[in-house]
Scaffold this active site. Structure first.
Site, mmCIF file in Angstrom:
data_model
loop_
_atom_site.group_PDB
_atom_site.id
_atom_site.type_symbol
_atom_site.label_atom_id
_atom_site.label_comp_id
_atom_site.label_asym_id
_atom_site.label_seq_id
_atom_site.Cartn_x
_atom_site.Cartn_y
_atom_site.Cartn_z
ATOM 1 N N GLU A 22 7.666 0.727 4.583
ATOM 2 C CA GLU A 22 7.381 -0.035 5.616
ATOM 3 C C GLU A 22 7.799 -0.995 4.504
ATOM 4 O OE1 GLU A 22 3.470 0.546 6.345
ATOM 5 O OE2 GLU A 22 3.006 -1.086 7.331
ATOM 6 N N HIS B 195 3.623 7.289 3.432
ATOM 7 C CA HIS B 195 5.511 6.185 3.017
ATOM 8 C C HIS B 195 4.630 5.393 2.800
ATOM 9 C CE1 HIS B 195 2.253 4.399 6.210
ATOM 10 N NE2 HIS B 195 2.960 2.990 5.747
ATOM 11 N N HIS C 299 0.773 -1.251 -0.057
ATOM 12 C CA HIS C 299 0.208 0.310 0.080
ATOM 13 C C HIS C 299 0.935 1.174 0.314
ATOM 14 C CE1 HIS C 299 0.939 -0.670 4.234
ATOM 15 N NE2 HIS C 299 0.454 0.621 4.346
#
Ligand code: CO
Length: 161
Positions: free
Chosen positions: A147, A96, A24
């Site tokens: 991430e 992010h 994502h």
């Protein structure tokens, strides 16, 4: 897969972090409900119910894009680290990028071997979905908070939301 024969920014490690896909893209937003409405109504996207993540002091909504998701993130409480981000960018913005890996522990070991610093405790921790994830220091990675999230596996417990 895509990153075999990767570009090294720090060198040193022999094991690549084997990315299997984009999980994502995290976007900080000042008003979660308003942002969710934009994606639901203007872009006809499937939007999740809000999910509180007290460990990170954020409330999130996922926007299903078909081949990936947006994670719209708003602060949960005034002392949320995200509140500081939004002080600098009141309109919100890219926060992010989350890459999927098959095994977060293997990825963490590879990251450390490469001199990439893992933020927080320095090790993967369970996300709100129960799967382990960690964040890499953006200063060593194109200035982008990244991430690394373990992808769902067969036999994982169902998500709690
Ligand atoms: Co995320």
């Amino acid at each position: 897969m895509c990153c075999r024969g990767k570009t090294r920014y720090d060198g040193g490690g022999d094991l690549p972090i084997e990315v299997t896909g984009l999980s994502h893209i995290g976007i900080a937003v000042p008003d979660l409900a308003a942002a969710a409405t934009v994606f639901r109504e203007r872009f006809s996207c499937k939007v999740s119910e809000p999910i509180d993540v007290p460990a990170q002091k954020v409330r999130i909504v996922y926007v299903d894009l078909g081949n990936a998701r947006l994670e719209l993130i708003a602060p949960l409480g005034v002392d949320s680290p995200l509140a500081k981000f939004l002080e600098k960018r009141p309109e919100g913005g890219l926060h992010h990028v989350a890459l999927a890996v098959a095994d977060a522990d293997d990825a963490a070991a590879a990251a450390k071997a490469d001199g990439l610093r893992i933020l927080g405790s320095g090790a993967p921790a369970a996300g709100h979905h129960g799967r382990p994830l960690f964040f890499l220091d953006p200063r060593a990675l194109l200035g982008t908070l990244t991430e690394i999230e373990q992808a769902p596996r067969a036999g994982d417990p169902p998500p709690s939301h």
